[in-house]
Design an enzyme around this catalytic site. Structure first.
Site, PDB file in Angstrom:
ATOM      1  N   LYS A 171       1.143  -1.269  -0.160  1.00  0.00           N
ATOM      2  CA  LYS A 171       0.009  -0.256  -0.189  1.00  0.00           C
ATOM      3  C   LYS A 171       0.688   0.948  -0.173  1.00  0.00           C
ATOM      4  CE  LYS A 171      -3.714   3.215   0.349  1.00  0.00           C
ATOM      5  NZ  LYS A 171      -4.810   3.088   0.715  1.00  0.00           N
ATOM      6  N   LYS A 239      -0.206  11.444   5.367  1.00  0.00           N
ATOM      7  CA  LYS A 239       0.483  10.330   6.151  1.00  0.00           C
ATOM      8  C   LYS A 239       1.206   9.434   5.347  1.00  0.00           C
ATOM      9  CE  LYS A 239      -2.605   7.617   7.299  1.00  0.00           C
ATOM     10  NZ  LYS A 239      -3.051   6.259   6.599  1.00  0.00           N
TER      11      LYS A 239
END
Length: 292
Positions: A171, A239
């Site tokens: 990811k 983030k």
């Protein structure tokens, strides 16, 4: 059919929880902001007042929360999943967090007689709504096999990529690629506009060639129209790139393009665009040329 506790009912988690309910599962949802349980309750699911209430007697615990500390708190905090879940419970973490923390949490889960897979997703709000998410899964073969029927409820492309933490690593690579695509797409549109080209026509022809990408398909028109209603907030991509740059440093990998994209996204946040869709990176790129 299983009893599923779904923790985190935001833009992504809410439609995913509803899909589980519609597939016939008994879904109990919890969110720190109680109002976000509304869609699940209206679909026929149940809202819980705490993590422990949601997790009690659950066969599966699904998480879709914002960041690494949130997952740690939900799993290891007082009244959390590790403290409350019955032995054998399957934990599916759809959140995007640090790979090293994921591997540690999975080890803790095993020591408590629980099973855990990391299953971060790609596809954004549209993918969550349409149950067409791409899901990259880390964990044992056995736990992946147990999780797969549930993953198929919300995903279209589901791949076991390795042991615990591997899903999060893949990811991170996904978010690196997406950030780079967003930046160069924004630059291309600014470039086309500067020359007075029909941008819509230009994007049509570019989308028919080697430049075609899912980012172009889903984000180019938003950039062209300056429409940045959040599907995936720029704050969250900031983030995620922090995860990428930290993991790359630990592995001794040099990622100069990702570093540049991370700085551009940080600048966009500093200019107040963090709550907009990550396609709003266009605004920062355009400002660099005085064309916002």
């Amino acid at each position: 059919m299983a009893r599923i506790a779904f923790i985190g009912l935001g833009i992504m988690g809410s439609p995913m929880a509803v899909h589980f309910h519609n597939a016939g599962h008994q879904v109990v949802g919890y969110n720190r902001t109680p109002a976000k349980t509304k869609a699940l309750v209206e679909a026929g699911g149940t809202a819980a007042a705490s993590v422990s209430e949601a997790v009690a007697d659950a066969d599966v615990v699904a998480l879709m929360v914002t960041d690494t500390p949130d997952v740690v708190e939900v799993l290891t905090g007082a009244g959390g999943v590790f403290e409350t879940a019955k032995p054998g419970t399957l934990i599916i973490d759809f959140s995007t967090i640090r790979p090293d923390v994921t591997a540690d949490l999975a080890a803790q889960a095993r020591s408590r007689g629980l099973r855990m897979v990391d299953a971060p997703v790609s596809g954004g709000e549209v993918g969550a709504q349409n149950a067409t998410l791409s899901i990259m899964v880390g964990g044992t073969e056995e736990d992946f096999a147990a999780a797969r029927p549930f993953l198929e409820v919300v995903g279209k492309t589901i791949v076991h990529v390795g042991p615990s933490g591997s899903g999060q690593t893949v990811k991170a690579a996904n978010q690196l690629i997406v950030a780079g695509h967003l930046a160069v797409l924004a630059e291309a549109i600014v470039f086309l506009e500067a020359y007075g080209v029909d941008v819509s026509a230009a994007l049509d022809v570019l989308g028919g060639g080697l430049a075609r990408s899912a980012i172009m398909e889903h984000k180019a028109e938003l950039m062209r129209r300056r429409s940045f209603t959040p599907g995936f907030r720029l704050d969250l991509h900031h983030k995620d790139l922090g995860i990428v740059t930290t993991a790359a440093r630990e592995a001794g990998v040099v990622i100069p393009v990702a570093a540049a994209a991370a700085q551009l996204i940080a600048a966009a946040r500093a200019n107040g665009d963090g709550d907009l869709d990550h396609s709003a990176l266009f605004r920062t790129i355009a400002r660099l040329s005085g064309r916002d």
